[in-house]
Design a protein around this motif. Structure first.
Motif, PDB file in Angstrom:
ATOM      1  N   GLU A 237       0.850  -1.172   0.000  1.00 46.89           N
ATOM      2  CA  GLU A 237       0.000   0.000   0.000  1.00 46.89           C
ATOM      3  C   GLU A 237       0.894   1.233   0.000  1.00 46.89           C
ATOM      4  OE1 GLU A 237      -1.665   1.172   3.988  1.00 46.89           O
ATOM      5  OE2 GLU A 237      -1.456  -0.992   4.320  1.00 46.89           O
ATOM      6  N   GLY A 238       0.536   2.204  -0.803  1.00 44.06           N
ATOM      7  CA  GLY A 238       1.364   3.399  -0.870  1.00 44.06           C
ATOM      8  C   GLY A 238       0.608   4.562  -1.481  1.00 44.06           C
ATOM      9  N   LEU A 239       1.196   5.742  -1.330  1.00 39.83           N
ATOM     10  CA  LEU A 239       0.633   6.965  -1.868  1.00 39.83           C
ATOM     11  C   LEU A 239       1.611   7.568  -2.867  1.00 39.83           C
ATOM     12  CD1 LEU A 239      -0.780   8.590   1.401  1.00 39.83           C
ATOM     13  CD2 LEU A 239      -2.082   7.406  -0.368  1.00 39.83           C
ATOM     14  N   ILE A 240       1.077   8.120  -3.931  1.00 40.34           N
ATOM     15  CA  ILE A 240       1.913   8.759  -4.953  1.00 40.34           C
ATOM     16  C   ILE A 240       1.572  10.242  -4.986  1.00 40.34           C
ATOM     17  CG2 ILE A 240       2.224   6.687  -6.345  1.00 40.34           C
ATOM     18  CD1 ILE A 240      -0.079   7.584  -8.094  1.00 40.34           C
ATOM     19  N   PRO A 241       2.522  11.097  -5.369  1.00 37.13           N
ATOM     20  CA  PRO A 241       2.293  12.555  -5.336  1.00 37.13           C
ATOM     21  C   PRO A 241       1.238  12.980  -6.347  1.00 37.13           C
ATOM     22  CG  PRO A 241       4.392  12.036  -6.368  1.00 37.13           C
ATOM     23  CD  PRO A 241       3.887  10.757  -5.793  1.00 37.13           C
ATOM     24  N   THR A 242       0.508  14.005  -5.988  1.00 39.25           N
ATOM     25  CA  THR A 242      -0.509  14.537  -6.895  1.00 39.25           C
ATOM     26  C   THR A 242       0.101  15.401  -7.993  1.00 39.25           C
ATOM     27  OG1 THR A 242      -0.843  16.394  -5.380  1.00 39.25           O
ATOM     28  CG2 THR A 242      -2.292  14.493  -5.126  1.00 39.25           C
ATOM     29  N   ASP A 243       1.263  15.957  -7.723  1.00 39.08           N
ATOM     30  CA  ASP A 243       1.923  16.818  -8.704  1.00 39.08           C
ATOM     31  C   ASP A 243       3.263  16.190  -9.071  1.00 39.08           C
ATOM     32  OD1 ASP A 243       2.904  18.752 -10.324  1.00 39.08           O
ATOM     33  OD2 ASP A 243       2.933  20.353  -8.826  1.00 39.08           O
ATOM     34  N   PRO A 244       3.381  15.582 -10.253  1.00 38.45           N
ATOM     35  CA  PRO A 244       4.642  14.945 -10.652  1.00 38.45           C
ATOM     36  C   PRO A 244       5.804  15.924 -10.773  1.00 38.45           C
ATOM     37  CG  PRO A 244       2.817  14.229 -12.042  1.00 38.45           C
ATOM     38  CD  PRO A 244       2.331  15.400 -11.251  1.00 38.45           C
ATOM     39  N   ALA A 245       5.536  17.223 -10.779  1.00 35.99           N
ATOM     40  CA  ALA A 245       6.613  18.202 -10.904  1.00 35.99           C
ATOM     41  C   ALA A 245       7.320  18.463  -9.584  1.00 35.99           C
ATOM     42  CB  ALA A 245       6.054  19.514 -11.456  1.00 35.99           C
ATOM     43  N   GLU A 246       6.812  17.921  -8.496  1.00 32.27           N
ATOM     44  CA  GLU A 246       7.482  18.120  -7.220  1.00 32.27           C
ATOM     45  C   GLU A 246       8.877  17.493  -7.251  1.00 32.27           C
ATOM     46  OE1 GLU A 246       5.030  16.450  -4.251  1.00 32.27           O
ATOM     47  OE2 GLU A 246       3.378  17.889  -4.516  1.00 32.27           O
ATOM     48  N   PRO A 247       9.814  18.073  -6.519  1.00 35.23           N
ATOM     49  CA  PRO A 247      11.198  17.563  -6.568  1.00 35.23           C
ATOM     50  C   PRO A 247      11.314  16.098  -6.138  1.00 35.23           C
ATOM     51  CG  PRO A 247      11.111  19.749  -5.574  1.00 35.23           C
ATOM     52  CD  PRO A 247       9.690  19.311  -5.731  1.00 35.23           C
ATOM     53  N   SER A 248      10.544  15.708  -5.155  1.00 38.97           N
ATOM     54  CA  SER A 248      10.662  14.340  -4.647  1.00 38.97           C
ATOM     55  C   SER A 248       9.717  13.369  -5.331  1.00 38.97           C
ATOM     56  CB  SER A 248      10.373  14.316  -3.138  1.00 38.97           C
ATOM     57  OG  SER A 248       9.054  14.784  -2.877  1.00 38.97           O
ATOM     58  N   ALA A 249       8.936  13.834  -6.303  1.00 37.32           N
ATOM     59  CA  ALA A 249       7.916  12.983  -6.918  1.00 37.32           C
ATOM     60  C   ALA A 249       8.540  11.820  -7.690  1.00 37.32           C
ATOM     61  CB  ALA A 249       7.035  13.819  -7.833  1.00 37.32           C
ATOM     62  N   LEU A 253       7.831   7.844  -6.975  1.00 36.11           N
ATOM     63  CA  LEU A 253       7.231   6.977  -7.985  1.00 36.11           C
ATOM     64  C   LEU A 253       8.129   5.785  -8.299  1.00 36.11           C
ATOM     65  CD1 LEU A 253       5.846   9.751 -10.359  1.00 36.11           C
ATOM     66  CD2 LEU A 253       4.482   8.139  -9.016  1.00 36.11           C
ATOM     67  N   GLU A 254       9.434   6.009  -8.392  1.00 35.88           N
ATOM     68  CA  GLU A 254      10.357   4.898  -8.656  1.00 35.88           C
ATOM     69  C   GLU A 254      10.345   3.876  -7.512  1.00 35.88           C
ATOM     70  OE1 GLU A 254      14.095   6.752  -9.351  1.00 35.88           O
ATOM     71  OE2 GLU A 254      13.646   7.270 -11.460  1.00 35.88           O
ATOM     72  N   ASN A 255      10.335   4.360  -6.286  1.00 32.46           N
ATOM     73  CA  ASN A 255      10.268   3.444  -5.143  1.00 32.46           C
ATOM     74  C   ASN A 255       8.962   2.649  -5.139  1.00 32.46           C
ATOM     75  OD1 ASN A 255      12.789   4.254  -4.206  1.00 32.46           O
ATOM     76  ND2 ASN A 255      11.942   5.817  -2.849  1.00 32.46           N
ATOM     77  N   ALA A 277      -2.076   9.230 -11.850  1.00 29.44           N
ATOM     78  CA  ALA A 277      -2.122   7.904 -12.465  1.00 29.44           C
ATOM     79  C   ALA A 277      -1.212   7.836 -13.681  1.00 29.44           C
ATOM     80  CB  ALA A 277      -3.559   7.560 -12.851  1.00 29.44           C
ATOM     81  N   GLN A 278      -1.201   8.898 -14.475  1.00 32.05           N
ATOM     82  CA  GLN A 278      -0.345   8.914 -15.668  1.00 32.05           C
ATOM     83  C   GLN A 278       1.131   8.821 -15.290  1.00 32.05           C
ATOM     84  OE1 GLN A 278       1.684  11.746 -16.662  1.00 32.05           O
ATOM     85  NE2 GLN A 278       2.441  10.611 -18.463  1.00 32.05           N
ATOM     86  N   ALA A 279       1.517   9.531 -14.231  1.00 33.19           N
ATOM     87  CA  ALA A 279       2.914   9.487 -13.808  1.00 33.19           C
ATOM     88  C   ALA A 279       3.306   8.087 -13.337  1.00 33.19           C
ATOM     89  CB  ALA A 279       3.142  10.505 -12.690  1.00 33.19           C
ATOM     90  N   LEU A 280       2.448   7.434 -12.577  1.00 31.39           N
ATOM     91  CA  LEU A 280       2.759   6.079 -12.114  1.00 31.39           C
ATOM     92  C   LEU A 280       2.829   5.104 -13.275  1.00 31.39           C
ATOM     93  CD1 LEU A 280       3.185   4.085  -9.779  1.00 31.39           C
ATOM     94  CD2 LEU A 280       0.692   3.812  -9.665  1.00 31.39           C
ATOM     95  N   LEU A 281       1.888   5.177 -14.191  1.00 31.04           N
ATOM     96  CA  LEU A 281       1.899   4.272 -15.340  1.00 31.04           C
ATOM     97  C   LEU A 281       3.131   4.507 -16.214  1.00 31.04           C
ATOM     98  CD1 LEU A 281      -1.882   4.387 -16.318  1.00 31.04           C
ATOM     99  CD2 LEU A 281      -0.684   2.570 -15.105  1.00 31.04           C
ATOM    100  N   GLU A 282       3.500   5.781 -16.376  1.00 31.40           N
ATOM    101  CA  GLU A 282       4.683   6.093 -17.183  1.00 31.40           C
ATOM    102  C   GLU A 282       5.944   5.494 -16.557  1.00 31.40           C
ATOM    103  OE1 GLU A 282       6.642  10.059 -19.290  1.00 31.40           O
ATOM    104  OE2 GLU A 282       5.602  10.243 -17.368  1.00 31.40           O
ATOM    105  N   HIS A 283       6.095   5.590 -15.235  1.00 31.92           N
ATOM    106  CA  HIS A 283       7.252   5.001 -14.572  1.00 31.92           C
ATOM    107  C   HIS A 283       7.186   3.478 -14.601  1.00 31.92           C
ATOM    108  CE1 HIS A 283       8.075   9.052 -13.045  1.00 31.92           C
ATOM    109  NE2 HIS A 283       9.240   8.615 -12.622  1.00 31.92           N
ATOM    110  N   SER A 284       6.010   2.899 -14.514  1.00 33.00           N
ATOM    111  CA  SER A 284       5.882   1.439 -14.578  1.00 33.00           C
ATOM    112  C   SER A 284       6.336   0.909 -15.927  1.00 33.00           C
ATOM    113  CB  SER A 284       4.429   1.029 -14.315  1.00 33.00           C
ATOM    114  OG  SER A 284       3.997   1.457 -13.048  1.00 33.00           O
TER     115      SER A 284
END
Length: 837
Positions: A237-249, A253-255, A277-284
């Protein structure tokens, strides 16, 4: 082409390049009752040029969605104003503002809505009963986190707020948000549908990912709370950032992708908005996660942003739920006609005049740099964006006004209505719209159900294929779903196999969701397959191995109709018949020398006791009771004593004649004739006293044994006191031992019948049988205990008959020539050896 009547919060970025050049004012219209509208037209971004192409697509989609929803509200209000039955004689006006997807931005028009009608100030009063705010009700905003901010504000003034998109379960709390309503189902309904989907496909090892906002956190928390009771385990279970432009995003997402890969799950449940969702799918895709089953929601399932991700087909299978909503007849034609009207210069001139009437100092959202938007820009979104919730929201307020005003066919009274007066009618009204009936439930929401959507790719084109429906229960057309597996069947996603009925989960390692299925042992059951242990059956019940319930125990004892009991009873009857035959034969030859030497009438008494002893075997067959248990040992001891008591005088007679010849004449009278009967009576009386002592010290008692047999309750007579048992049977053993000592060394002259030999063998057989009986009887606690007792009785009876009585019967029947006084001389009548000399 230009869209009139729109004043947007375009200073906040990404919608600017897509806004119409004629956006000179808010969507605004005067009326008797004003509805406030909050719609998302933009995103609080600063530098568009630094954005990637998917981000620009997201901005475009957010703008078009917000524009369509705003047009949907305007369309619904115009329908109501043109209606002659809903609010005749009353016109609805509206003020629409852009939320920019930012809580602070949404608060600005919200505060404006709360100002006293006709002013720009909010009155601070003790009693707001007569307070009339600028608007009668508020439609929107769309997102849950914005509604959590604005709902508290509007609830303080009891102004009805109807959201067309906020689904957070937190908003279902009517105590905190008494004036908040929504025309979409809550996340609780969505999560219930997702759980049913996982159960139908047997997926019990899944990952849950949510966006780090109110929607993602709330939906994921609900999901985690529900799956615990549905045999579904969460691998990650985990949470992903709402704004992929954040420095730690990027690192987050990679973790997340690495943890998803290490969890070995085939199913990922994703609660997130389009950009997350797009950012997570793109990294996947980039990190080679592999094909999975993605279970999504409307928040990203219908997003052009996620669908436009490069190589999106490689992620696997996408299934998700979207709200079931009907079409709005005439809306597309309305939008097309509206865009065609903006070509008229007069229309734009009127729009600018309306803009000039606005007080820019109140809320200046005038767009300084506006682009162009055409009908072609928003036409594709018209087929995807759901407008019905907006229309239902407007109509719910209109119907509440209809009832509050007391409208009829002639018209509506021009009566002032305060906002708080609408709440009662909002809570109770059902209303019709486009042939459908709507009403708010106790949580101020509407549950229209969901459609299960499958991403179907054909020649590189994405089609949203409906494959199921959910409305309290889930129906899936599985044949229409083509999974990414070679056989097009659903892939497994299990850490464990589902346990069969009667098997419990034995945890493996440290993960509670990984376990082996182990059969329940006998006399234990498992009714719930989710349990980690079996429950023991109650004492009066039993269960076989791997059982899901307990059964009542049947009673176990020596039944009359079972083969062993039939055989033993038959043998007892034959023994009793043999005793009767021998007794009749002895009675017939009672005066013969052979019968007289055997004891005469006392032999008939011994045979009578043997007959009773044979019949006493029936006490051990059938259902035992406390009374029967007490009688069993007493009958055996008393009958055996009656037999041995008749042999004692004869044994003493023989030993006096053979061992004490000189004293024999003076002592024989105590053991012969009438005094012999006194010995028998005394012996029986003493045995009777011992029987009484046995009853007082510890008689046998009935035992209800639940442990010896697996599926039956054993009813058996148990020995309460072995001391009382020894006292009862010890006297008979003493009599037998005395008879044995008196007769085993006796020598008989040739051609004389040896009476002593029969007594010797009879007592010897008794001792052998009794020793085996005591050893076996002391160790048994089953039905064989009664069988052992019967066998002992029959063996003792047959042993005495065979060794003492049957040889005499043989002589009386087959060798009557030996039944003479010379051959069968009574020892008492023999002369001592000194006398013969």
């Amino acid at each position: 082409m230009q869209v009139p009547g729109l004043w947007l919060c375009l200073s906040f970025g990404c919608a600017a390049s897509l806004s119409p050049s004629c956006l000179s004012a808010q969507f605004r219209r005067p009326g008797d009752f004003i509805l406030g509208g909050l719609f998302p037209f933009g995103k609080d971004t600063v530098n568009l040029t630094a954005r990637s192409e998917p981000t620009l697509l997201l901005c475009e989609r957010l703008f078009t969605d917000g524009l369509i929803w705003a047009l949907g509200m305007r369309f619904a209000i115009e329908q109501i104003n043109n209606s002659s039955s809903l609010l005749p004689g009353i016109t609805l006006g509206y003020d629409m503002y852009d939320t920019c997807f930012e809580p602070l931005v949404a608060l600005q028009p919200s505060l404006l809505f709360l100002t006293r009608n006709g002013t720009t100030g909010i009155g601070v009063l003790c009693d707001y009963t007569e307070y009339q705010p600028r608007v009668t009700a508020v439609i929107g905003p769309h997102k849950s986190d914005l509604c959590l901010v604005t709902a508290k504000l509007f609830s303080s003034f009891l102004i009805p707020q109807v959201s067309y998109g906020a689904s957070s379960e937190t908003l279902s709390n009517t105590e905190l948000y008494p004036s908040f309503y929504r025309t979409v189902p809550s996340d609780k309904n969505l999560v219930e549908a997702v759980v049913l989907l996982l159960n139908q496909f047997g997926w019990n090892w899944v990952a849950a990912v949510g966006s780090d906002d109110e929607y993602g956190r709330g939906a994921q928390a609900l999901f985690l709370s529900m799956v615990g009771t549905d045999n579904i385990c969460i691998a990650f279970e985990g949470l992903i950032p709402t704004d992929p432009a954040e420095p730690s995003a990027k690192k987050t997402l990679e973790n997340t992708v690495k943890l998803l890969n290490s969890s070995n799950v085939n199913v990922i449940v994703l609660f997130a908005h389009g950009l997350s969702a797009q950012a997570l799918l793109e990294h996947s895709i980039r990190m080679g996660l592999g094909k999975k089953v993605w279970v999504g929601t409307e928040a990203w399932m219908l997003s052009d942003v996620t669908a436009s991700t490069p190589n999106i087909q490689s992620i696997g299978t996408v299934l998700g739920f979207v709200m079931r909503a009907g079409t709005v007849p005439g809306f597309q034609e309305y939008v097309a006609e509206l865009f065609s009207s903006v070509t008229q210069k007069e229309f734009c001139r009127q729009s600018r005049e309306l803009s000039s009437l606005m007080n820019a100092e109140v809320l200046d959202t005038h767009c300084q740099q506006c682009g162009n938007v055409t009908l072609g820009d928003i036409w594709p979104a018209l087929r995807v964006t759901t407008v019905q919730p907006v229309q239902v929201a407007v109509y719910s307020v209109a119907h509440a006004l209809h009832r509050a005003l007391g409208c009829n066919a002639k018209g509506c009274p021009k009566t002032p209505i305060r906002s708080w007066q609408l709440l009662h009618f909002m809570n109770t009204l059902p209303f019709e719209m486009n042939g459908q009936s709507f009403r708010f439930d106790q949580a101020h929401g509407t549950n229209t159900g969901y459609k299960l959507i499958f991403w179907s790719w054909r020649d590189g084109t994405l089609t949203y294929l409906p494959v199921g429906d959910y409305d309290q229960s889930l129906y899936i057309r599985k044949a229409q779903i083509q999974f990414h597996t070679p056989d097009k069947k659903e892939p497994p996603s299990e850490c464990f196999r589902r346990c069969q009925p009667g098997q419990y989960r034995r945890i493996k390692g440290f993960n509670l969701c990984c376990y082996d299925c182990t059969d329940c042992s006998e006399n234990s059951f498992l009714s719930n397959t989710d349990s980690t242990s079996c429950s023991p059956c109650p004492q009066h019940q039993w269960a076989p191995a791997r059982s899901t319930r307990c059964y009542d125990r049947s009673e176990r004892f020596l039944f009359w109709d079972e083969p062993l009991a039939v055989a033993l009873v038959t043998l007892a009857a034959l023994t009793a018949a043999l005793s009767c035959v021998v007794a009749l034969l002895f009675l017939r030859h009672l005066r013969s020398p052979l019968v007289q030497v055997a004891g005469g009438a006392r032999s008939l008494l011994a045979l009578l006791w043997l007959l009773l002893q044979s019949l006493s075997c029936c006490l051990y067959v059938g259902r035992p009771s406390a009374a029967l248990c007490m009688l069993q040992q007493l009958s055996y001891a008393l009958c055996l004593n009656g037999c041995f008591s008749t042999l004692v005088p004869k044994a003493l007679e023989i030993t006096l004649v053979t061992e004490f010849p000189r004293r024999a004449p003076g002592l024989l009278r105590w053991v012969t004739h009438g005094r012999a009967w006194l010995l028998v009576a005394a012996s029986l009386l003493l045995q009777a006293l011992l029987c009484f002592c046995h009853l007082r010290l510890g008689p046998d008692y009935l035992v209800v044994d639940y442990e010896s047999l697996a599926s039956e309750v054993l009813l058996v007579c148990a020995t309460q006191s072995w001391a009382a048992f020894a006292l009862l049977h010890g006297y008979n053993s003493c009599l037998a031992f005395a008879c044995f000592l008196c007769t085993f060394m006796v020598q008989t002259p040739g051609r004389r019948y040896n009476v002593a030999r029969g007594i010797t063998f009879a007592t010897l057989i008794y001792f052998v049988i009794f020793i085996f009986f005591v050893v076996i009887f002391a160790t048994l606690r089953t039905v064989l205990r009664a069988v052992t007792q019967i066998c002992t009785i029959l063996a003792t009876t047959l042993g005495i008959l065979a060794s003492y009585f049957l040889p005499k019967c043989y002589i009386m029947v087959f060798r009557p020539d030996l039944n003479t006084r010379d051959y069968c001389q009574d020892p008492a009548e023999e002369q001592p050896e000194e006398d013969r000399q």
